[in-house]
Write a protein that holds these residues in place. Structure first.
Motif, PDB file in Angstrom:
ATOM      1  N   VAL A   1     -10.390  39.456 -45.842  1.00 46.55           N
ATOM      2  CA  VAL A   1     -11.353  39.752 -44.784  1.00 46.55           C
ATOM      3  C   VAL A   1     -11.511  38.496 -43.938  1.00 46.55           C
ATOM      4  N   ILE A   2     -11.445  38.668 -42.648  1.00 43.23           N
ATOM      5  CA  ILE A   2     -11.603  37.547 -41.719  1.00 43.23           C
ATOM      6  C   ILE A   2     -12.736  37.884 -40.770  1.00 43.23           C
ATOM      7  N   THR A   3     -13.679  36.976 -40.650  1.00 44.09           N
ATOM      8  CA  THR A   3     -14.804  37.183 -39.731  1.00 44.09           C
ATOM      9  C   THR A   3     -15.012  35.931 -38.905  1.00 44.09           C
ATOM     10  N   GLY A   4     -15.478  36.143 -37.700  1.00 49.40           N
ATOM     11  CA  GLY A   4     -15.753  34.998 -36.837  1.00 49.40           C
ATOM     12  C   GLY A   4     -16.429  35.410 -35.570  1.00 49.40           C
TER      13      GLY A   4
ATOM     14  N   SER B   1     -10.899  42.479 -33.391  1.00 49.57           N
ATOM     15  CA  SER B   1     -10.107  41.769 -34.383  1.00 49.57           C
ATOM     16  C   SER B   1      -9.324  40.659 -33.703  1.00 49.57           C
ATOM     17  N   CYS B   2      -9.198  39.514 -34.411  1.00 51.50           N
ATOM     18  CA  CYS B   2      -8.449  38.396 -33.837  1.00 51.50           C
ATOM     19  C   CYS B   2      -6.968  38.561 -34.099  1.00 51.50           C
ATOM     20  N   ASN B   3      -6.629  39.445 -35.004  1.00 47.91           N
ATOM     21  CA  ASN B   3      -5.216  39.647 -35.337  1.00 47.91           C
ATOM     22  C   ASN B   3      -5.069  40.997 -36.012  1.00 47.91           C
TER      23      ASN B   3
ATOM     24  N   ALA C   1      -1.736  29.931 -58.504  1.00 48.96           N
ATOM     25  CA  ALA C   1      -2.263  28.631 -58.085  1.00 48.96           C
ATOM     26  C   ALA C   1      -2.943  28.760 -56.728  1.00 48.96           C
ATOM     27  N   THR C   2      -2.178  29.168 -55.734  1.00 49.51           N
ATOM     28  CA  THR C   2      -2.739  29.381 -54.396  1.00 49.51           C
ATOM     29  C   THR C   2      -2.217  30.700 -53.847  1.00 49.51           C
ATOM     30  N   ALA C   3      -2.910  31.192 -52.864  1.00 51.35           N
ATOM     31  CA  ALA C   3      -2.479  32.412 -52.167  1.00 51.35           C
ATOM     32  C   ALA C   3      -2.541  32.135 -50.669  1.00 51.35           C
ATOM     33  N   PRO C   4      -1.551  31.401 -50.147  1.00 52.07           N
ATOM     34  CA  PRO C   4      -1.562  31.030 -48.724  1.00 52.07           C
ATOM     35  C   PRO C   4      -1.656  32.245 -47.804  1.00 52.07           C
ATOM     36  N   VAL C   5      -2.555  32.131 -46.839  1.00 51.19           N
ATOM     37  CA  VAL C   5      -2.787  33.208 -45.871  1.00 51.19           C
ATOM     38  C   VAL C   5      -2.309  32.763 -44.501  1.00 51.19           C
ATOM     39  N   THR C   6      -1.557  33.614 -43.841  1.00 51.70           N
ATOM     40  CA  THR C   6      -1.085  33.334 -42.488  1.00 51.70           C
ATOM     41  C   THR C   6      -1.582  34.424 -41.553  1.00 51.70           C
ATOM     42  N   THR C   7      -2.295  34.006 -40.519  1.00 50.47           N
ATOM     43  CA  THR C   7      -2.759  34.966 -39.511  1.00 50.47           C
ATOM     44  C   THR C   7      -2.286  34.473 -38.141  1.00 50.47           C
ATOM     45  N   ALA C   8      -3.108  34.623 -37.149  1.00 51.47           N
ATOM     46  CA  ALA C   8      -2.746  34.178 -35.803  1.00 51.47           C
ATOM     47  C   ALA C   8      -3.627  33.004 -35.397  1.00 51.47           C
ATOM     48  N   ALA C   9      -3.129  32.213 -34.470  1.00 50.28           N
ATOM     49  CA  ALA C   9      -3.899  31.058 -34.009  1.00 50.28           C
ATOM     50  C   ALA C   9      -5.242  31.491 -33.416  1.00 50.28           C
ATOM     51  N   ALA C  10      -5.288  32.718 -32.950  1.00 51.25           N
ATOM     52  CA  ALA C  10      -6.543  33.223 -32.376  1.00 51.25           C
ATOM     53  C   ALA C  10      -7.648  33.302 -33.422  1.00 51.25           C
ATOM     54  N   CYS C  11      -7.266  33.268 -34.681  1.00 55.44           N
ATOM     55  CA  CYS C  11      -8.249  33.360 -35.766  1.00 55.44           C
ATOM     56  C   CYS C  11      -8.702  31.984 -36.243  1.00 55.44           C
ATOM     57  N   ASN C  12      -8.268  30.925 -35.604  1.00 52.92           N
ATOM     58  CA  ASN C  12      -8.608  29.579 -36.080  1.00 52.92           C
ATOM     59  C   ASN C  12     -10.113  29.371 -36.105  1.00 52.92           C
ATOM     60  N   GLY C  13     -10.558  28.749 -37.171  1.00 52.33           N
ATOM     61  CA  GLY C  13     -11.979  28.484 -37.332  1.00 52.33           C
ATOM     62  C   GLY C  13     -12.767  29.650 -37.896  1.00 52.33           C
ATOM     63  N   PHE C  14     -12.128  30.784 -38.072  1.00 49.50           N
ATOM     64  CA  PHE C  14     -12.819  31.946 -38.606  1.00 49.50           C
ATOM     65  C   PHE C  14     -12.971  31.812 -40.123  1.00 49.50           C
TER      66      PHE C  14
END
Lengths: 129, 142
Positions: free
Chosen positions: B139-142, B56-58, B79-92
């Protein structure tokens, strides 16, 4: 004396036979590791907003301020938005989001112009806390 | 010696037979497995199996909401559901699903996390009443 070449050939054949299935398996499966994360979170409500009291001040038949009362205490810290609507549920004026700090709130800055006689209802939204 | 006498040529033949038979059996068994695996397919895509480490990236993701009034509902929609994770997940790749009563899916938005590992999936087009949202899945995948 003649067993040497034959045994060498046999050993080569055996190695080839043993290696072949392994090679086939390696080409059939090529795992591509991926990072994956998944999670679920329940979204609860801080309370019902249908019981919120709505009153407004009018100047020259235009709504210039809205006073909200009986806001659920659990909503303190949340961001409240309000929309005054007219016929056909059209939006007439909006306010917020404003952070709640108690059970009452006065909104004196409205976007849009709502004449008092055209307002048929108010819609509320609280996000958080 | 008598009938037990074996010529050097026959001895080599028996020795070869002892080694070759198991080897041939191996070819048959693995050959059959390979042929079976080659026939597996799902919707035109080949299917195989293997092991891979899944990390897992985060450890978590934070989701907030913005709302907008909708005359169609009428009421406030997501309207929107902003998601905040970690920079390690960038591009995922991410998938955010809003759920309602009985965990039914109300709407789903997919996309790619930005350089900071964040995203702002837009649910406006789905016209989901904010009052109906009882859960959110990410769900975050990368």
């Amino acid at each position: 004396m003649h067993d040497g070449p034959a045994l060498a050939a046999l050993a080569g054949l055996t190695l080839a036979v043993i290696a072949w299935p392994g090679s086939a398996a390696a080409t059939a499966v090529a795992p591509s590791p991926q990072q994956v994360s998944g999670a679920y979170a329940a979204v609860s409500s801080c309370g019902t907003l249908s019981g919120v009291g709505v009153a407004w001040t009018v100047t020259n038949n235009v709504v210039t301020g809205v006073v909200l009362t009986s806001i659920p205490a659990a909503c303190a810290g949340g961001a409240l938005s309000l929309t005054l609507v007219g016929t056909g549920n059209t939006s007439l004026a909006t306010a917020g989001p404003v952070t709640l700090s108690g059970t009452t709130l006065t909104l004196s800055s409205l976007t849009g112009s709502a004449t008092a006689t055209s307002v048929t209802g108010a819609q509320l939204s609280v996000v958080g806390p | 010696m008598g009938s037990h006498a074996v010529s050097p040529r026959n001895r080599r033949g028996r020795y070869l037979a002892r080694l070759v038979v198991p080897a041939v059996a191996g070819v048959v068994v693995f050959g059959a497995v390979t042929a079976f695996a080659a026939t597996l397919s799902v919707n035109g895509k080949t299917l195989g199996s293997g092991n891979a480490t899944v990390s897992s990236c985060n450890s978590g993701a934070s989701v907030t909401y913005t709302t907008a009034y909708s005359a169609t509902l009428p009421g406030y929609k997501v309207a929107t559901a902003p998601v905040t994770t970690a920079a390690a997940c960038n591009g995922f790749a991410y998938k955010v699903t809003l759920t309602g009563a009985a965990n039914a899916s109300l709407a789903e938005v997919t996309g790619t996390l930005d350089a900071s590992g964040n995203a702002s999936p837009d649910f406006s087009a789905s016209n989901i009443s904010a009052a109906n949202v009882t859960g959110v899945s990410v769900v975050i995948t990368g």
